[in-house]
Design a protein around this motif. Structure first.
Motif, PDB file in Angstrom:
ATOM      1  N   TYR A 116       0.857  -1.188   0.000  1.00 23.10           N
ATOM      2  CA  TYR A 116       0.000   0.000   0.000  1.00 23.10           C
ATOM      3  C   TYR A 116       0.889   1.231   0.000  1.00 23.10           C
ATOM      4  O   TYR A 116       1.881   1.281   0.721  1.00 23.10           O
ATOM      5  N   ILE A 117       0.535   2.226  -0.818  1.00 20.37           N
ATOM      6  CA  ILE A 117       1.346   3.446  -0.845  1.00 20.37           C
ATOM      7  C   ILE A 117       0.450   4.667  -0.947  1.00 20.37           C
ATOM      8  O   ILE A 117      -0.494   4.710  -1.732  1.00 20.37           O
ATOM      9  N   HIS A 118       0.754   5.629  -0.106  1.00 23.39           N
ATOM     10  CA  HIS A 118       0.128   6.958  -0.146  1.00 23.39           C
ATOM     11  C   HIS A 118       1.200   7.940   0.313  1.00 23.39           C
ATOM     12  O   HIS A 118       1.107   8.536   1.382  1.00 23.39           O
ATOM     13  N   LEU A 119       2.231   8.064  -0.516  1.00 18.62           N
ATOM     14  CA  LEU A 119       3.440   8.771  -0.109  1.00 18.62           C
ATOM     15  C   LEU A 119       3.152  10.232   0.225  1.00 18.62           C
ATOM     16  O   LEU A 119       2.505  10.948  -0.532  1.00 18.62           O
ATOM     17  N   VAL A 120       3.653  10.652   1.384  1.00 20.15           N
ATOM     18  CA  VAL A 120       3.530  12.031   1.843  1.00 20.15           C
ATOM     19  C   VAL A 120       4.903  12.694   1.693  1.00 20.15           C
ATOM     20  O   VAL A 120       5.840  12.343   2.418  1.00 20.15           O
ATOM     21  N   ALA A 138       4.842   3.000  15.332  1.00 22.25           N
ATOM     22  CA  ALA A 138       5.618   2.199  14.381  1.00 22.25           C
ATOM     23  C   ALA A 138       4.717   1.160  13.741  1.00 22.25           C
ATOM     24  O   ALA A 138       3.763   0.688  14.327  1.00 22.25           O
ATOM     25  N   SER A 139       5.000   0.804  12.517  1.00 20.15           N
ATOM     26  CA  SER A 139       4.199  -0.162  11.789  1.00 20.15           C
ATOM     27  C   SER A 139       5.121  -1.032  10.967  1.00 20.15           C
ATOM     28  O   SER A 139       6.257  -0.664  10.666  1.00 20.15           O
ATOM     29  N   GLY A 140       4.622  -2.188  10.546  1.00 19.74           N
ATOM     30  CA  GLY A 140       5.415  -3.059   9.706  1.00 19.74           C
ATOM     31  C   GLY A 140       5.446  -2.604   8.260  1.00 19.74           C
ATOM     32  O   GLY A 140       6.128  -3.178   7.436  1.00 19.74           O
ATOM     33  N   GLU A 141       4.698  -1.569   7.933  1.00 23.47           N
ATOM     34  CA  GLU A 141       4.609  -1.106   6.559  1.00 23.47           C
ATOM     35  C   GLU A 141       4.869   0.390   6.515  1.00 23.47           C
ATOM     36  O   GLU A 141       4.332   1.150   7.316  1.00 23.47           O
ATOM     37  N   ASP A 142       5.678   0.802   5.545  1.00 24.24           N
ATOM     38  CA  ASP A 142       5.980   2.229   5.399  1.00 24.24           C
ATOM     39  C   ASP A 142       5.118   2.792   4.282  1.00 24.24           C
ATOM     40  O   ASP A 142       5.597   3.097   3.196  1.00 24.24           O
ATOM     41  N   ALA A 143       3.833   2.942   4.542  1.00 21.75           N
ATOM     42  CA  ALA A 143       2.892   3.353   3.505  1.00 21.75           C
ATOM     43  C   ALA A 143       3.074   4.804   3.088  1.00 21.75           C
ATOM     44  O   ALA A 143       2.747   5.170   1.965  1.00 21.75           O
ATOM     45  N   TYR A 144       3.596   5.648   3.981  1.00 23.28           N
ATOM     46  CA  TYR A 144       3.593   7.088   3.733  1.00 23.28           C
ATOM     47  C   TYR A 144       4.967   7.646   3.386  1.00 23.28           C
ATOM     48  O   TYR A 144       5.131   8.848   3.272  1.00 23.28           O
ATOM     49  N   GLY A 145       5.954   6.804   3.233  1.00 21.42           N
ATOM     50  CA  GLY A 145       7.242   7.238   2.728  1.00 21.42           C
ATOM     51  C   GLY A 145       8.257   7.666   3.760  1.00 21.42           C
ATOM     52  O   GLY A 145       9.338   8.144   3.403  1.00 21.42           O
ATOM     53  N   ARG A 146       7.963   7.472   5.034  1.00 23.55           N
ATOM     54  CA  ARG A 146       8.925   7.908   6.058  1.00 23.55           C
ATOM     55  C   ARG A 146      10.269   7.213   5.892  1.00 23.55           C
ATOM     56  O   ARG A 146      11.325   7.827   6.053  1.00 23.55           O
ATOM     57  N   ASN A 147      10.256   5.927   5.563  1.00 26.05           N
ATOM     58  CA  ASN A 147      11.496   5.160   5.430  1.00 26.05           C
ATOM     59  C   ASN A 147      11.808   4.837   3.967  1.00 26.05           C
ATOM     60  O   ASN A 147      12.565   3.897   3.680  1.00 26.05           O
ATOM     61  N   PHE A 148      11.229   5.608   3.060  1.00 24.95           N
ATOM     62  CA  PHE A 148      11.405   5.309   1.643  1.00 24.95           C
ATOM     63  C   PHE A 148      12.875   5.333   1.232  1.00 24.95           C
ATOM     64  O   PHE A 148      13.356   4.455   0.506  1.00 24.95           O
ATOM     65  N   LEU A 149      13.613   6.324   1.698  1.00 27.21           N
ATOM     66  CA  LEU A 149      15.023   6.439   1.316  1.00 27.21           C
ATOM     67  C   LEU A 149      15.839   5.264   1.838  1.00 27.21           C
ATOM     68  O   LEU A 149      16.752   4.776   1.159  1.00 27.21           O
ATOM     69  N   GLU A 150      15.498   4.785   3.037  1.00 23.09           N
ATOM     70  CA  GLU A 150      16.179   3.601   3.568  1.00 23.09           C
ATOM     71  C   GLU A 150      15.848   2.370   2.742  1.00 23.09           C
ATOM     72  O   GLU A 150      16.704   1.512   2.506  1.00 23.09           O
ATOM     73  N   THR A 151      14.592   2.278   2.311  1.00 19.76           N
ATOM     74  CA  THR A 151      14.181   1.154   1.477  1.00 19.76           C
ATOM     75  C   THR A 151      14.973   1.130   0.181  1.00 19.76           C
ATOM     76  O   THR A 151      15.456   0.075  -0.260  1.00 19.76           O
ATOM     77  N   VAL A 152      15.119   2.293  -0.433  1.00 17.81           N
ATOM     78  CA  VAL A 152      15.913   2.385  -1.661  1.00 17.81           C
ATOM     79  C   VAL A 152      17.361   1.959  -1.386  1.00 17.81           C
ATOM     80  O   VAL A 152      17.945   1.164  -2.125  1.00 17.81           O
TER      81      VAL A 152
END
Length: 381
Positions: free
Chosen positions: A166-170, A184-198
């Protein structure tokens, strides 16, 4: 596989809903009709199945059963979700998973399984509560779906639910993740950890995706080039790009200087390239130019053709829904009602089906049905 049918009972806005789903699903309706809540039924199953999740965690994230139970539930207070899974292009369900949730009326008020059932090719392979559950009702605080030692007979189902994205990037959270104060959640739906994911993606895959994203971005943001990932002196990951303009040798810019639309496009393109699991997109048109938005359905169709990936999109956008290639069987219309929101396919409405067959677009035929009736009466003065 795709989720080919979704049945809800007493889930949030929906006292009762039963819709067939295709490989592309566009969810439309007025504000507060339940578009996000329809997608959240699928996310709920993901939260149960994912590592570190489970039924109790999924309920807690949503405030407990009292928060997800439809306000019109009345004498039937159990919450139920029932899904069918089919091979892409097939109308015959290969798997079916159904869960009912209730709460003890007295005592510790545990939130328990009312039932959990699984069918494979029409044959029942799991039915709870079983004899062990009846001897110890605390077992009903957990599903078999979330337990590796209990879901062996239907692990394919568990893996599909777990893999849902699920994605709804802020953009603000991507730029300033430290500002996020939520749980904290198991899913980064809003982009907080997007850069780490990349940054954690294997280098070959990461570089390939960023090259493809840059190529696509050049069509929407012509001045942007040389998109890459990097880390600063403290080891914090960043995205960088060159933004061409009249100043020569202006240097590279990082994500905190990118526009909201650029960041949302990068997040959207990354999500589209990331795997083949069902993807839930919440209003992808936000911050984007209408010409870009009108191109998105074609991107979704191409992704589906290449990877068989199912995509759910909630939207209000006339630009997105104006593409003639969107069929009535792909559009779920939500209609608020005092007895709970109604959900139906556009193709099931005779008048709409005729107009669509005559060549009108979903935007022409369906969006007017979602407009608030008294909109012209809005007045602050």
């Amino acid at each position: 596989m795709i989720i080919s049918r979704l049945i809800l009972k007493n889930w949030r806005n929906f006292r009762s809903a039963d819709v067939a789903l295709s490989d592309r699903v566009f969810v439309v309706g007025p504000n507060a009709s339940g578009k996000s809540n329809l997608l959240d039924a699928i996310r709920f199953l993901q939260d149960i199945a994912r590592p570190g999740g489970g039924l109790q965690s999924a309920l807690k994230q949503r405030g407990g059963i009292s928060k997800i139970r439809c306000l019109t539930a009345r004498r039937e207070p159990d919450v139920e979700i029932d899904v069918e899974l089919s091979d892409d292009g097939s109308f015959i369900p290969r798997w079916r998973y159904a869960i009912g949730i209730t709460q003890q009326v007295r005592g510790y008020r545990y939130q328990l399984l009312r039932y959990e059932k699984v069918w494979h090719n029409g044959k029942l392979v799991l039915e709870r509560p079983d004899a062990d559950d009846k001897a110890d009702d605390l077992r009903l605080t957990q599903t078999n779906l979330e337990q590796i030692n209990a879901n062996a007979d239907f692990r394919e189902v568990a893996r599909l639910f777990e893999s849902v994205r699920y994605i709804h990037l802020v953009p603000q959270l991507l730029r300033h993740p430290e500002s996020f104060q939520g749980p904290a959640s198991g899913e980064d739906a809003y982009g907080r950890n997007f850069l780490e994911t990349v940054a954690k993606t294997p280098e070959k895959t990461r570089k390939s995706r960023l090259r493809r994203i840059e190529s696509a971005l050049r069509q929407a943001v012509p001045q942007l080039k040389n998109l890459t990932d990097t880390k600063d002196e403290a080891g914090v990951p960043h995205l960088e790009a060159v933004y061409e303009h009249w100043r020569p040798n202006a240097g590279r810019q990082r994500e905190d200087q990118f526009s909201d639309g650029t960041l949302r496009l990068i997040g959207l393109f990354w999500a589209l390239l990331d795997g083949d699991a069902p993807l839930l997109l919440e209003e992808p048109e936000l911050s984007l130019h209408s010409a870009i938005v009108s191109r998105l359905p074609s991107l979704f169709a191409e992704l589906q053709r290449r990877r068989g990936r199912q995509i759910f999109v909630s939207t209000h956008s006339a630009d997105l829904l104006s593409q003639r290639g969107i069929g009535g069987e792909e559009v779920v219309i939500l209609t608020p009602d005092p007895e709970g929101t109604k959900a139906q396919l556009a193709s099931s409405i005779d008048e709409a089906r005729v107009l669509l067959e005559e060549g009108l677009s979903i935007a022409d035929v369906i969006l007017p049905r979602t407009k608030p009736r008294s909109l012209s009466q809005i007045d602050l003065f």
